[in-house]
Enzyme design. Structure first.
Site, mmCIF file in Angstrom:
data_model
loop_
_atom_site.group_PDB
_atom_site.id
_atom_site.type_symbol
_atom_site.label_atom_id
_atom_site.label_comp_id
_atom_site.label_asym_id
_atom_site.label_seq_id
_atom_site.Cartn_x
_atom_site.Cartn_y
_atom_site.Cartn_z
ATOM 1 N N PRO A 125 46.236 9.402 31.738
ATOM 2 C CA PRO A 125 45.337 8.575 30.931
ATOM 3 C C PRO A 125 43.983 9.258 30.734
ATOM 4 O O PRO A 125 43.356 9.670 31.710
ATOM 5 C CB PRO A 125 45.197 7.299 31.760
ATOM 6 C CG PRO A 125 45.486 7.725 33.166
ATOM 7 C CD PRO A 125 46.396 8.900 33.121
ATOM 8 N N ASN A 161 45.224 1.822 34.184
ATOM 9 C CA ASN A 161 44.904 0.687 35.073
ATOM 10 C C ASN A 161 45.186 1.002 36.546
ATOM 11 O O ASN A 161 44.471 0.531 37.428
ATOM 12 C CB ASN A 161 45.618 -0.586 34.624
ATOM 13 C CG ASN A 161 47.110 -0.463 34.627
ATOM 14 O OD1 ASN A 161 47.650 0.644 34.549
ATOM 15 N ND2 ASN A 161 47.803 -1.583 34.707
ATOM 16 N N CYS A 171 49.873 -5.239 34.595
ATOM 17 C CA CYS A 171 50.917 -5.765 33.702
ATOM 18 C C CYS A 171 51.622 -6.960 34.342
ATOM 19 O O CYS A 171 52.095 -7.850 33.636
ATOM 20 C CB CYS A 171 51.902 -4.670 33.349
ATOM 21 S SG CYS A 171 52.478 -3.759 34.775
ATOM 22 N N GLY A 207 52.670 1.202 29.404
ATOM 23 C CA GLY A 207 51.528 0.861 28.563
ATOM 24 C C GLY A 207 51.825 -0.392 27.760
ATOM 25 O O GLY A 207 52.616 -1.235 28.187
ATOM 26 N N GLU A 267 57.954 0.638 30.557
ATOM 27 C CA GLU A 267 57.375 -0.420 31.392
ATOM 28 C C GLU A 267 56.155 -0.918 30.629
ATOM 29 O O GLU A 267 55.124 -0.257 30.593
ATOM 30 C CB GLU A 267 57.010 0.199 32.756
ATOM 31 C CG GLU A 267 56.931 -0.823 33.847
ATOM 32 C CD GLU A 267 55.544 -1.391 33.951
ATOM 33 O OE1 GLU A 267 55.304 -2.424 33.296
ATOM 34 O OE2 GLU A 267 54.719 -0.815 34.656
ATOM 35 N N GLU A 280 61.333 1.361 37.576
ATOM 36 C CA GLU A 280 60.799 2.399 38.454
ATOM 37 C C GLU A 280 60.849 1.817 39.861
ATOM 38 O O GLU A 280 60.729 0.611 40.037
ATOM 39 C CB GLU A 280 59.361 2.723 38.063
ATOM 40 C CG GLU A 280 59.279 3.242 36.640
ATOM 41 C CD GLU A 280 57.920 3.804 36.289
ATOM 42 O OE1 GLU A 280 56.947 3.039 36.336
ATOM 43 O OE2 GLU A 280 57.834 4.989 35.974
HETATM 44 P P1 NAD Z 1 46.913 1.202 24.382
HETATM 45 O O1 NAD Z 1 48.226 0.650 24.049
HETATM 46 O O2 NAD Z 1 46.124 1.860 23.286
HETATM 47 O O3 NAD Z 1 47.037 2.295 25.544
HETATM 48 C C1 NAD Z 1 47.777 2.058 26.730
HETATM 49 C C2 NAD Z 1 48.117 3.423 27.312
HETATM 50 O O4 NAD Z 1 49.010 4.092 26.449
HETATM 51 C C3 NAD Z 1 46.900 4.365 27.417
HETATM 52 O O5 NAD Z 1 46.989 5.076 28.625
HETATM 53 C C4 NAD Z 1 47.016 5.295 26.224
HETATM 54 O O6 NAD Z 1 46.491 6.581 26.473
HETATM 55 C C5 NAD Z 1 48.498 5.345 26.031
HETATM 56 N N1 NAD Z 1 48.881 5.554 24.649
HETATM 57 C C6 NAD Z 1 48.374 4.929 23.555
HETATM 58 N N2 NAD Z 1 48.983 5.367 22.431
HETATM 59 C C7 NAD Z 1 49.904 6.283 22.834
HETATM 60 C C8 NAD Z 1 50.864 7.089 22.159
HETATM 61 N N3 NAD Z 1 51.044 7.020 20.825
HETATM 62 N N4 NAD Z 1 51.631 7.929 22.894
HETATM 63 C C9 NAD Z 1 51.502 7.992 24.238
HETATM 64 N N5 NAD Z 1 50.623 7.259 24.927
HETATM 65 C C10 NAD Z 1 49.834 6.411 24.246
HETATM 66 O O7 NAD Z 1 46.054 0.059 25.015
HETATM 67 P P2 NAD Z 1 44.657 0.048 25.743
HETATM 68 O O8 NAD Z 1 43.650 -0.604 24.875
HETATM 69 O O9 NAD Z 1 44.304 1.357 26.373
HETATM 70 O O10 NAD Z 1 45.071 -0.921 26.903
HETATM 71 C C11 NAD Z 1 45.232 -2.286 26.667
HETATM 72 C C12 NAD Z 1 46.662 -2.686 26.555
HETATM 73 O O11 NAD Z 1 47.521 -1.731 27.135
HETATM 74 C C13 NAD Z 1 46.871 -3.963 27.327
HETATM 75 O O12 NAD Z 1 46.881 -5.043 26.456
HETATM 76 C C14 NAD Z 1 48.192 -3.798 28.025
HETATM 77 O O13 NAD Z 1 49.196 -4.466 27.322
HETATM 78 C C15 NAD Z 1 48.517 -2.352 27.915
HETATM 79 N N6 NAD Z 1 48.587 -1.667 29.214
HETATM 80 C C16 NAD Z 1 49.665 -1.906 29.971
HETATM 81 C C17 NAD Z 1 49.784 -1.285 31.190
HETATM 82 C C18 NAD Z 1 50.968 -1.547 32.073
HETATM 83 O O14 NAD Z 1 50.867 -1.348 33.264
HETATM 84 N N7 NAD Z 1 52.101 -1.935 31.511
HETATM 85 C C19 NAD Z 1 48.791 -0.429 31.620
HETATM 86 C C20 NAD Z 1 47.691 -0.191 30.810
HETATM 87 C C21 NAD Z 1 47.603 -0.816 29.582
#
Ligand code: NAD
Length: 476
Positions: free
Chosen positions: A176, A151, A283, A227, A249, A457
């Site tokens: 990502p 994001n 987030c 994430g 985070e 952070e």
């Molecule tokens: P997701 O949980 O599948 O992925 C989020 C991020 O985590 C991605 O960059 C992905 O590559 C990484 N990821 C996923 N599984 C992983 C693993 N096992 N090990 C390491 N990294 C891993 O979700 P998505 O569909 O890509 O994004 C949607 C959701 O992710 C949202 O609902 C939101 O809650 C969350 N998100 C949060 C933030 C934040 O700033 N906290 C940022 C991006 C996404």
């Protein structure tokens, strides 16, 4: 199809040796624009060995020298920020003006850590025994494995890299897969600034394979993840099994509380600006708008008008104010939240639909009188949906705001000092911003409580996350 040279190990770029490759899309058109090399376990072994060697070099480099290199990296990032911003917009979709702020602002994060790293002070504790010295030293924790999301491809990654490097750690960052190119350029700036080989390594691949492999390795001493809550929970559990320190985070579901003593039109305009920034994929984005009943109609009307007036379009077009969502999963998720909320009795005041044009667009959406049992009121929407509900009693709305397991950001608007103090004291949230948007500066801690994770952070806490404490007691 162009294959992006995405893997940086020991100072060398490659496309990785994994049999699988990723696909990178332009979310404004839905078209694939490149393929992405993935790191295999053999690549990860090389990265781990490089990070172990890099740590030995970097921890022995003086904080002063490290600071100079980081400041050079900050300057390079600012010089290259226009090109980096264009890559952010191309792969992530946000309007170019937002991407420029993100890319240029990365320099600020690096500068902050460059300075703070020179102040990793320990302390001297008065001894019980005459002639003894009791000294507390802060030392870099060791090689870090960091996982950053799509994001904010640059600003999420830069905090992890700059924090780790300022503390004297080496790092293997997994960027990502959806938005690799700006991350690559960010790392190139650190490399060009003089960060030695092995100190900063960048990989992409199958996320779960990489995180499991790295977290299990004895080389890695610290995990940092940004994430979703489910992935954070899984990585936190892995780190716990290995007794490794971890900063998480995770998601949020920020309340935005509007009392009846404010300039309602101004707060509605600010709220809509915040809500639809980065198409709500933040987030800390406000998601639950609680508005005191006497000003509720006025707020709903002003907010809905502001949402409906936003020009939605490809991020590189000068007049676009909101871009597409990052991937088709988010579009499907938005439609499901809207359908569910309407089915349980919410009213649609704006938007509510994807666009018919190609690309991953969803209109800025305003739902009003949303019942508590609507999914969007307790699941993080992570998209351009605002849910607005009225409230009568401040203590009750604080309880409502606190009722979810999330606790990342909270916003509140009032002219009353007594109400502001109550809100600041009672909202269960890692960050509370009153009467403005005041979070996410490099010098302030950014992080959540409850299911939103732990650790911060930014701020001095951001450096602390990469330091250990050593106590030295010496006589003679
Ligand atoms: P997701 O949980 O599948 O992925 C989020 C991020 O985590 C991605 O960059 C992905 O590559 C990484 N990821 C996923 N599984 C992983 C693993 N096992 N090990 C390491 N990294 C891993 O979700 P998505 O569909 O890509 O994004 C949607 C959701 O992710 C949202 O609902 C939101 O809650 C969350 N998100 C949060 C933030 C934040 O700033 N906290 C940022 C991006 C996404």
């Amino acid at each position: 199809m162009r294959v992006i040279q995405s893997i940086l190990i020991d100072g060398h770029w490659s496309s990785g040796s994994h049999e699988q490759q990723g696909a990178v899309f332009n979310p404004a058109t839905g078209e694939q624009i490149a393929s992405l090399g993935f790191a295999s376990p053999a690549d990860l072994d090389l990265a781990l060995a490089a990070a172990a060697r890099g740590f030995e070099v970097w921890r022995k480099t003086s904080a002063y020298e490290r600071s100079k290199i980081l400041r050079r990296a900050a300057d390079l990032v600012r010089e290259r920020s226009q090109a980096i911003a264009e890559l952010i917009t191309l792969e992530q979709g946000k309007p170019l003006a937002e991407a420029q702020m993100e890319a240029f602002g990365a320099g600020d994060h690096i500068d902050w850590y460059a300075e703070e790293g020179r102040r990793a002070y320990g302390r001297v504790i008065p001894p019980r025994q005459r002639g003894a010295r009791q000294i507390v030293l802060r030392e870099p924790i060791g090689p870090v494995a960091a996982f950053s999301p799509w994001n904010f491809p640059v600003s999420q990654l830069v905090r992890k890299i700059a924090g780790a490097l300022a503390a004297g750690c080496s790092i293997i960052a997994k960027g990502p897969e959806e938005t690799p190119s700006s991350c690559i350029e960010l790392c190139r700036a650190f490399q060009d600034a003089g960060v030695p080989p092995g100190v900063l390594n960048l990989v992409f691949g199958v996320p779960a394979q990489i995180s499991e492999y790295l977290i299990h390795s004895p080389v890695i001493r610290k995990i940092s993840f940004t994430g979703s809550v489910p992935v954070g929970r899984a990585l936190g559990a892995l780190a716990g099994q290995q007794l490794k320190r971890c900063t998480l985070e995770l998601g949020g579901h920020a309340p935005f509380i509007v009392c009846d003593d404010v300039d309602v039109e101004a707060v509605a305009a600010l709220g809509a600006g915040l809500k639809f920034r980065n198409a709500g994929q933040i987030c800390a984005s406000p998601t639950r708008f609680f508005v005191q009943r006497s000003v509720y109609p006025q707020f709903v009307s002003a907010f809905s008008k502001a949402g409906a007036a936003l020009r939605v379009g490809a991020g590189h077009l000068a007049d676009s104010q909101m871009g597409p969502l990052a991937n088709p999963r988010r579009v499907a998720a938005m439609q499901a939240y809207v359908d569910d909320a309407l089915a349980v009795g919410a009213t649609l005041a704006a938007g509510g639909r994807p666009s018919e044009a190609p690309g991953f667009y969803f209109a800025p959406t305003v739902l009003t009188d949303v019942p508590d049992n609507a999914r969007v009121m307790h699941e993080e929407p992570f998209g351009p949906i605002a849910s607005i509900v009225p409230f009568d009693d401040l203590q009750q709305v604080i309880d409502q705001a606190n009722a979810l397991p999330f606790g990342l950001a909270a916003f509140a608007f009032t002219r009353s000092i007594a109400r502001a103090t109550l809100l600041a004291d009672e909202l269960q949230s890692g960050m509370v911003s009153i009467n403005h948007f005041g979070i996410a500066a490099p010098e302030t801690p950014f992080g959540g409580i409850k299911d939103s994770g732990y650790g911060s952070e930014g701020g001095s806490e951001g450096l602390d996350a990469y330091l250990t404490t050593k106590f030295v007691s010496q006589v003679g």
